[in-house]
Design a protein around this motif. Structure first.
Motif, mmCIF file in Angstrom:
data_model
loop_
_atom_site.group_PDB
_atom_site.id
_atom_site.type_symbol
_atom_site.label_atom_id
_atom_site.label_comp_id
_atom_site.label_asym_id
_atom_site.label_seq_id
_atom_site.Cartn_x
_atom_site.Cartn_y
_atom_site.Cartn_z
ATOM 1 N N ILE A 8 0.876 -1.165 0.000
ATOM 2 C CA ILE A 8 0.000 0.000 0.000
ATOM 3 C C ILE A 8 0.899 1.197 0.000
ATOM 4 C CG2 ILE A 8 -2.042 0.932 1.114
ATOM 5 C CD1 ILE A 8 -1.747 -1.561 2.960
ATOM 6 N N ARG A 11 1.552 6.548 -2.123
ATOM 7 C CA ARG A 11 0.855 7.704 -1.560
ATOM 8 C C ARG A 11 1.294 8.920 -2.331
ATOM 9 N NH1 ARG A 11 -1.551 4.293 1.415
ATOM 10 N NH2 ARG A 11 -2.565 4.115 -0.577
ATOM 11 N N LEU A 22 -4.650 15.789 8.354
ATOM 12 C CA LEU A 22 -5.271 14.497 8.114
ATOM 13 C C LEU A 22 -5.004 14.017 6.708
ATOM 14 C CD1 LEU A 22 -8.578 14.759 10.040
ATOM 15 C CD2 LEU A 22 -6.702 13.162 10.377
ATOM 16 N N THR A 24 -2.558 13.726 5.127
ATOM 17 C CA THR A 24 -1.393 12.869 4.954
ATOM 18 C C THR A 24 -1.825 11.510 4.459
ATOM 19 O OG1 THR A 24 -1.174 13.528 7.241
ATOM 20 C CG2 THR A 24 0.797 12.746 6.104
ATOM 21 N N GLY A 25 -2.996 11.122 4.835
ATOM 22 C CA GLY A 25 -3.369 9.787 4.446
ATOM 23 C C GLY A 25 -4.834 9.594 4.147
ATOM 24 N N VAL A 26 -5.637 10.618 4.249
ATOM 25 C CA VAL A 26 -7.048 10.379 3.950
ATOM 26 C C VAL A 26 -7.144 9.979 2.500
ATOM 27 C CG1 VAL A 26 -9.352 11.318 3.908
ATOM 28 C CG2 VAL A 26 -7.715 12.165 5.547
ATOM 29 N N SER A 27 -7.330 8.729 2.287
ATOM 30 C CA SER A 27 -7.348 8.311 0.893
ATOM 31 C C SER A 27 -8.029 6.971 0.772
ATOM 32 C CB SER A 27 -5.931 8.204 0.368
ATOM 33 O OG SER A 27 -5.313 7.082 0.938
ATOM 34 N N ILE A 30 -6.664 2.312 -0.572
ATOM 35 C CA ILE A 30 -6.622 0.921 -0.182
ATOM 36 C C ILE A 30 -7.551 0.084 -1.034
ATOM 37 C CG2 ILE A 30 -8.315 1.408 1.647
ATOM 38 C CD1 ILE A 30 -5.683 -1.074 2.344
ATOM 39 N N ARG A 130 5.858 5.279 1.602
ATOM 40 C CA ARG A 130 4.719 6.149 1.883
ATOM 41 C C ARG A 130 4.617 7.283 0.875
ATOM 42 N NH1 ARG A 130 4.611 9.833 7.041
ATOM 43 N NH2 ARG A 130 5.588 11.224 5.549
ATOM 44 N N PRO D 25 -3.999 -2.581 8.248
ATOM 45 C CA PRO D 25 -3.888 -1.920 6.944
ATOM 46 C C PRO D 25 -5.152 -1.144 6.586
ATOM 47 C CG PRO D 25 -3.119 -4.163 6.811
ATOM 48 C CD PRO D 25 -3.751 -4.007 8.168
ATOM 49 N N ILE D 26 -6.289 -1.521 7.166
ATOM 50 C CA ILE D 26 -7.518 -0.791 6.850
ATOM 51 C C ILE D 26 -7.681 0.424 7.744
ATOM 52 C CG2 ILE D 26 -10.029 -0.929 6.784
ATOM 53 C CD1 ILE D 26 -9.619 -3.947 6.154
ATOM 54 N N THR D 29 -5.309 3.484 7.520
ATOM 55 C CA THR D 29 -5.258 4.291 6.306
ATOM 56 C C THR D 29 -5.634 5.752 6.545
ATOM 57 O OG1 THR D 29 -5.782 2.305 5.110
ATOM 58 C CG2 THR D 29 -5.990 4.357 3.914
ATOM 59 N N PRO D 30 -6.726 6.029 7.254
ATOM 60 C CA PRO D 30 -7.057 7.453 7.476
ATOM 61 C C PRO D 30 -5.990 8.199 8.261
ATOM 62 C CG PRO D 30 -8.829 6.013 8.237
ATOM 63 C CD PRO D 30 -7.711 5.137 7.861
ATOM 64 N N PHE D 31 -5.167 7.477 8.978
ATOM 65 C CA PHE D 31 -4.117 8.136 9.746
ATOM 66 C C PHE D 31 -2.821 8.282 8.950
ATOM 67 C CE2 PHE D 31 -6.848 6.067 12.879
ATOM 68 C CZ PHE D 31 -7.174 7.151 13.668
ATOM 69 N N GLY D 32 -2.846 7.830 7.722
ATOM 70 C CA GLY D 32 -1.651 7.941 6.900
ATOM 71 C C GLY D 32 -0.528 7.046 7.373
ATOM 72 N N ALA D 34 -0.679 3.518 7.033
ATOM 73 C CA ALA D 34 -0.867 2.162 6.537
ATOM 74 C C ALA D 34 0.168 1.785 5.493
ATOM 75 C CB ALA D 34 -2.274 2.009 5.986
#
Lengths: 450, 342, 249, 380
Positions: A8, A11, A22, A24-27, A30, A130, D25-26, D29-32, D34
């Protein structure tokens, strides 16, 4: 290869400007990631390409690291067509047009290696997994450079080593995915030897203090070879821990060792500390064996000279580059760096800048980011105009071959940055050695999937 | 022979630093019963008092002259140090002597830092377990060093010694040895004498003043001192301030020997804890003796002859000694019963 | 006997008493040691606090001196109308309460003279050093010696002298004869007899109940943290059953 | 299977924990967070902290040198790769055993003292290991450069089955490569095993005995009961946990550096345990995750991102807010860590788990109060 391995890791968000805390990873990546196939690690899909700059911001080489970072930022600016273009107009290749790389805008992420192999690999992994970095550059410690170079080989990401001077980087630890523009300890020895012979004669006894890791070992070996070829004797070789700070306990034994030259195989703050402390112990004013005691710092930079102050006066060393070089490329780089940061660039900055340009140029010439093609474009590539005269990127070990500058600490610096002067130059032919002089194996071209 | 003598000398300055840090650590430990992992940070803060003082007096007014360019292409900067502008030659002398002069800054600053630290945080931990004391002071040490990093950056900042003290003293010739055989940098000699001076002052203070008597009594038996009507907590606060000053001064004067960085405290902390344990928890003379002993041993262990005999001994001598002492004499060289044993 | 005490103390006027302890409960950590003790003393009186091992005698003294261990959970302690139960140890000491602990607590590393001088650092000075040395010539001889190098009897002397160096209103003597040879016990007894006429209010805790009672005006007997008897010293000496039940003598 | 039986609430805890770990891994993800590199660290350092807690949480012995075992585990695993095979299983077994041996030796000596003396002894041993690994043991550890794989490593077992390839091999398990997410799942499964064993230890009579050591060392020795074998067993177990964690570090990234053994690394695991909650099962795991998260994510914030975050503020205010917050993120994340840590020790000595417990009981109280109020009013 299993599907798991693709991971994964892609990014893109950080550099797209969406980036908030947030973000940074709201995505939703996956769920969508498996949808697109990728032919190699971190293949750029958007309109940007991300480079990762991994430099020491803490530790013994932090000064160098900070300067490398300045140079990387400048290089990115120039690649994106901002600023005055620096060395690009003087570069023998005209593939770079100020339009990013292959039309994609260059973005970058940075990491702190802390001058430690472990931390450096961690931060490199973070940038690759990342942040999706397509190329990693940086260094300032050969230990770190070798460790990161190994990681990059495993992950299939090109590593453009910046400041790393150990013979091993392109010697026994050479990697297909690693490239070094900087010179190495062996070349320092070849360059420095004749100068030392001229200045100090052929009847000398040298005492080595050596940073205890790959760079120190190879530099010590190279300096012993170079000085013994002059007829010098080696009194003693002592290993010191990196970042020791206080070297007095290692310097005291020099006083009564019967040596009349102290060779400090130290760099960065270690070099600054050991040199100033050696001078405090009166080594420079000392007589031994009826001769004036001398100190040699085989690898020196202007940052170290600034740190060491008066102690540096008259001390010989070698340098990959120095900002007072008068060729057009060097002048352009110094001016554009000076205008942006109010200070001249160090050799660390220079090699970082040049490596970034060389990578971008190779990708342009290859017409793709696909690493094997970029690697082939770099291998056995002959270029000029980047401050060191005609230079060859040798394909057999990924080492650059160019002139080596022997420098000496100025007695009367005219300003706070004018600390070294180039006293002689060892020609590229002189410092070139056979590819199998150091044993090593580059490994495969095939890209690994990160 | 000369080599041995040179190494002995070389152990003195480092031993002095260890002794000063361990002395403060022991004072705090003995009086307050607090294991202070932030004590190294106080040493570091002292060193940065010197840095701050120098930055203050070398503050420059920078004007740029757009007409002229520097060799590296930026507009030429014209710098005028304020101290020199207003004080003339005296300014130059002050700048030259900035390290010893910064003691004047360090004393009040460290005293205040010490008192604030004790009143604000440490005092709440007198009756908490040692593990928690270690942890909270460890956290405090991280905060302090990171604050310094924020203001002064991560890199070491060299502090020049006064020009009079540059170079090395020919100690060998004073003692009738071959001239030049044993030399020792002047500033290291100064540091050694300085540490002896501070140590003597602290011991005299403890021995000959009423305050000192109360502190000594408090180290031996806090409860009894309280039962004699003495508000020992208030005095201990001052004691903590004093320990901070001692650590700070040790740091100030050490800067020319080792350019200070924010991490300096942690490097010295581990060593000084070992020193305190070797000397004996709560024993002031023990701390001082162990400080010099370890400084000198460390220096000897770096001799080539010894390193050839036992490889790596220079790297581990201090820890090895700590282990041996703790196993053979659990209370250290001069420790008393009942300290840290409940 | 308990009832008698309750009636007695309830009748007493709190403010009239020089020193009083009211329903004091104290703990060592989890263990409940002092379980609601009350008594009072008139000025100049000598009170023997008696009881078996573990009855809570020392704990009561330490609670009065506010040492912190045992921890006072509830109850009141008053001296001359001042609330000792709200005080820290050094404040309690400044009201004139002075504990001479069982183990004497001569301070290591301090000379005899420094041990005495320490008592005069805080406000509330008692005898000056000269007067102490007059009364205790043996301490005068050893004034430069480290306090802990003294013999057991001398240490006890020093501890008492140290208390006298404070402006003392209530002396708490914990086992003054403990661990001393009979000859020395006599000597200490002599000292205590000598200071008795000074009229210092005293609480004495002693295993050797008879010796304590000889010195005292009144007695309080504790049993498992509670007051079992209050009365005159003579009553205890005369009542063999009482002695047998609570003091095992 | 008696060995696998656990009390009911422990089974529930384990099940919840397993779900949380395996779905990382799920939910990360929102926390960046994963990405494999970080998730591996989450699992590995959780193992380290859980193991450390078996010693510190149960017996109260504060070791300041546990990173030495982590380092030993890493070196052993890399040597297993170099000498025998790239398979992870022998590497991990060797790592656990070797660190167990080290723990036995160091624990045997250090446990002769307690309290701060024990802490200093462990610290001294760890620093000796670190300094030696850095200097004279270079032939074994490769010093500063860190121990790495090379092309001409013997790898005797692998060589029996396959040809030497051109590039460097990477660690695998039963031939499955362990890069990326696969490496995470290996770590995650081992974390679950480690957690389960810790649960067993906590619930066992042996665990009771260790708690007794903590609550009353002196009384136990008065009764003539020799506590040292128990403490030593706990020390060795926690050393083996550290070895497993170190081995996994090498498995997910085949390199072993001496700085893993430095005392600051030992300090880090102490911080993790305290932050989460000493003596609780889940606390150290949470502490480890929090610190690793802060380290990787917080430290990667830069001013550009802060400006983007606070761009809704008026210009001048934004600059000030960014200037202040930038001291606490990026380079300054250690400052945040230090502050959080001090606050936790001062106000929540039991760590985050104590906070959770307090909140839970506060909520329960409120509910009770409401119920009583309701019933009294009903009575009226």
């Amino acid at each position: 290869m299993t599907n798991f391995k693709k991971g994964i890791s892609r990014r893109r968000l950080i550099k797209t400007g969406l980036a908030g805390v947030l973000a940074t990873g709201v995505s939703p990546y996956i769920f969508s990631r498996s949808a697109f196939a990728q032919e190699f690690c971190n293949a750029p899909t958007g309109d940007t390409v991300t480079l990762g700059f991994n430099v020491p911001l803490t530790g013994a080489y932090a000064d160098e690291g900070a300067d490398e970072l300045r140079a990387f930022e400048l290089a990115v600016e120039h690649l994106n067509g901002e600023g005055d273009g620096g060395m690009i107009p003087h570069f023998s290749s005209d593939a770079l047009t100020g339009n990013g790389i292959l039309g994609k805008r260059v973005a970058y992420v940075t990491g702190d290696t802390q001058t430690q192999s472990d931390a450096a690999r961690d931060s490199a992994r973070r940038m690759i997994e990342r942040d999706g970095a397509l190329m990693i550059s940086g260094g300032s410690s050969s230990g770190v450079a070798i460790a990161v170079q190994g990681l990059c080989q495993e992950m299939g990401v090109i590593f453009m080593a910046a400041l790393t001077h150990s013979n091993d980087t392109t010697g026994k630890d050479r990697r297909r995915y690693g490239f070094r523009h900087f010179f190495n300890a062996y070349q320092s020895g070849i360059g420095l030897g004749p100068q030392l012979g001229d200045a100090y004669g052929t009847d000398r006894r040298a005492y080595h203090l050596t940073a205890d890791y790959t760079w120190g070992w190879t530099q010590e070996e190279s300096m012993i070879a170079a000085t013994e070829a002059l007829g010098w004797e080696t009194a003693e070789t002592v290993r010191t821990p990196v970042g020791a700070g206080d070297f007095s306990q290692y310097i005291t034994p020099v006083l009564n060792s019967g040596a009349d030259v102290l060779i400090l195989n130290h760099y960065g703050f270690d070099g600054v500390n050991s040199l100033t402390q050696a001078v405090q112990f009166g080594l420079k004013d000392r007589q031994a064996n009826g001769k004036n005691f001398q100190i040699v710092l085989p690898l020196v930079s202007d940052l170290m000279a600034a740190g060491a102050g008066n102690a540096m006066q008259g001390v010989f060393g070698t340098s990959n580059w120095y900002w007072s070089q008068q060729d057009e490329g060097s002048k352009a780089f110094t001016n554009s760096f000076g205008a942006k940061y109010g200070r001249p660039p160090s050799q660390a900055a220079h090699t970082s800048y040049v490596q970034t340009l060389l990578y971008a140029d190779a990708a342009e010439r290859a017409g793709t980011f696909y690493p094997p093609e970029v690697i082939r474009a770099l291998e056995d590539y002959e270029f000029d105009g980047l401050g060191n005269g005609p230079t060859l990127y040798r394909g057999a070990d990924h080492q650059c071959f160019k002139d080596v500058f022997v420098v000496q600490g100025k007695e009367n610096p005219s300003n706070e940055f004018d600390l070294l002067e180039v006293v002689s130059t060892a020609s590229r032919d002189n410092v070139t050695y056979a590819p199998d002089f150091f044993e090593g194996e580059l490994g495969p071209y095939d890209p690994a999937m990160c | 022979m000369e080599a041995i003598f040179a190494q002995l000398l070389n152990g003195l300055d480092k031993g002095g630093a260890y002794a000063l840090i361990a002395l403060g650590l022991t004072l705090v430990f003995g009086t307050l019963g607090v294991v202070n992992f932030a004590h190294g940070a106080l040493f570091m803060l002292g060193a940065f008092c010197a840095v701050a003082f120098r930055e203050l007096i070398t503050y420059e007014i920078v004007t740029t002259d757009p007409e002229q360019l520097s060799p590296w292409g930026s507009p030429l900067e014209i710098r005028t140090p304020i101290a020199q502008q207003y004080l003339g030659d005296w300014g130059a002398v002050i700048i030259d002597y900035s390290v010893p002069l910064s003691i004047l800054l360090a004393i009040p600053v460290m005293l205040i830092i010490g008192i604030v630290m004790e009143r604000g945080l440490i005092k709440h931990f007198y009756n908490r377990p040692h593990a928690e004391q270690i942890l909270v002071t460890f956290g405090l040490a991280i905060v302090l060093q990171e604050l310094v990093k924020t203001f002064f950056g991560p890199n070491p900042i060299p502090q020049p010694m006064p020009s009079t003290f540059r170079g090395a003293a020919d100690v060998g010739s004073w003692l009738g040895l071959t001239p030049g055989a044993v030399t020792y940098p002047w500033w290291r000699l100064v540091y050694f004498l300085f540490s002896i001076g501070i140590l003597s002052a602290v011991f005299a203070f403890l021995r000959f003043t009423t305050f000192g008597m109360v502190v000594r009594a408090g180290m031996a038996d806090r409860e009894t001192v309280r039962l004699l009507g003495i508000d020992i907590d208030r005095r201990f606060t001052l004691m903590f301030g004093l320990a901070a000053v001692v650590a700070g001064l040790a740091g100030v004067m050490y800067t020319p020997l080792l350019p200070p960085n924010y991490h300096l405290g942690m490097e010295f902390l581990v060593l000084s804890f070992v020193v305190v344990v070797v000397g004996g928890m709560g024993s002031l003379p023990g701390a001082v003796a162990a400080g010099f002993l370890l400084g000198i041993l460390q220096s000897f262990a770096s001799m080539t002859a010894i390193k050839n005999l036992i490889p790596g001994i220079d790297q581990i001598i201090i820890y090895l000694l700590a282990v041996v002492i703790l196993l053979v004499r659990p209370r250290g060289l001069m420790g008393r019963r009942g300290v840290m044993e409940s | 006997m308990k009832d008698e005490f309750v009636a007695d103390s309830a009748a007493a006027d709190r403010s009239a008493a020089f020193f009083s302890v009211r329903d004091v409960h104290a703990y060592y950590g989890e263990s409940y040691i002092v379980q609601g003790i009350s008594f009072e003393i008139r000025k100049g009186e000598i009170l023997a606090l008696l009881g078996r091992n573990g009855a809570g005698k020392t704990s009561t003294l330490r609670t009065i001196a506010r040492t912190g261990t045992p921890q006072l959970k509830s109850g009141e302690i008053w001296i001359e109308g001042k609330p000792v139960h709200q005080m820290k140890p050094h404040e309690a000491s400044r009201t004139g309460i002075q504990l001479v602990p069982e183990d004497r607590r001569i301070i290591q590393g301090l000379t005899v003279e420094e041990n005495l001088a320490l008592a005069q650092v805080a406000p509330g000075h008692g005898w000056p050093l000269e007067r102490i040395y007059e009364h205790f010539p043996r301490l005068a001889e050893r004034r430069r010696q480290d306090g802990v190098t003294l013999s057991g009897g001398e240490q006890q002397m020093l501890a008492i002298a140290r208390a006298l160096a404070r402006d003392i209103k209530l002396l708490l003597l914990d086992e003054p004869y403990e661990g001393l040879a009979p000859v020395i016990v006599q000597e200490i007894e002599g000292i205590l007899n000598a200071i008795k006429p000074l009229g210092i209010t005293t609480i004495i805790v002693e295993q050797n109940a008879v010796a304590a009672l000889r010195l005292s005006d009144r007695a309080v007997i504790l049993d498992t943290g509670e007051v079992a008897f209050t009365g005159s010293a003579k009553e205890v000496l005369d009542n063999a059953d009482l002695r047998h039940e609570y003091l095992a003598i | 299977m008696n060995v696998l039986r656990l009390p009911r609430q422990d089974v529930i805890l384990f099940a919840v924990f397993a779900i949380v770990v395996l779905t990382m891994p799920i939910w990360l993800t929102p926390f960046g967070a994963a990405y494999p590199g970080l998730m591996q660290k989450f699992a590995i350092f959780a193992i380290f902290a859980v193991g450390f807690n078996i010693l510190f949480g149960l017996t109260g012995y504060l070791s300041f040198g546990h990173a030495a075992f982590l380092g030993v585990g890493s070196y052993t695993a890399v040597w297993s790769f170099k000498l025998f095979t790239m398979d992870a299983i022998p590497a991990l077994i060797f790592a656990v055993l070797m660190s167990g041996v080290f723990a036995l030796g160091i624990g045997f000596v250090s446990l002769r003292r307690s309290g701060i003396y024990f802490a200093i002894l462990t610290l001294a041993f760890a620093q000796m290991s670190y300094n030696l690994a850095y200097s004279v043991l270079t032939p074994i550890t490769n010093g500063e450069t860190a121990l790495q794989l090379t092309n001409n490593d013997p790898r005797v077992i692998d060589m029996m089955f396959m040809e030497r390839t051109a590039g460097l091999p990477s660690p695998s398990i039963f031939g499955q490569p362990l890069g990326g997410i696969g490496g995470f799942y290996l770590c995650a499964v081992l974390l679950l095993v480690a957690f389960f064993i810790a649960q067993k230890v906590f619930a066992s009579p042996f665990g009771m005995m260790l708690r007794a050591i903590k609550s009353n060392q002196t009384r136990m020795s008065y009764t003539g009961f020799n506590t040292r074998p128990y403490a030593l067993t706990a020390f060795v177990i926690s050393g083996m946990y550290a070895g497993l964690a170190g081995g996994l570090l090498a498995v997910t990234d085949p390199l072993a550096g001496a700085e893993r053994m430095e005392w600051t690394a030992s300090g880090e695991v102490v911080l993790m345990t305290i932050l989460g909650g000493v003596g609780t099962l889940v606390g150290p795991v949470i502490g480890a995750w929090l610190i690793k998260y802060l380290e990787n994510i917080f430290s990667a914030f830069n001013e550009g991102m802060l400006h983007a975050t606070f761009s809704w503020l008026p210009d001048g205010v934004e600059d000030i807010v960014v200037a202040v917050t930038s001291k606490f993120v990026g380079e300054g994340w250690h400052l945040t860590l230090g502050l959080v840590f001090v606050l936790i020790v001062v106000f929540l000595p039991g760590g985050i788990m104590e906070g959770v417990r307090r909140i839970r009981s506060a909520v329960a109280n409120r509910r009770d109060n409401r119920r009583t109020r309701f019933s009294t009013s009903a009575a009226e």
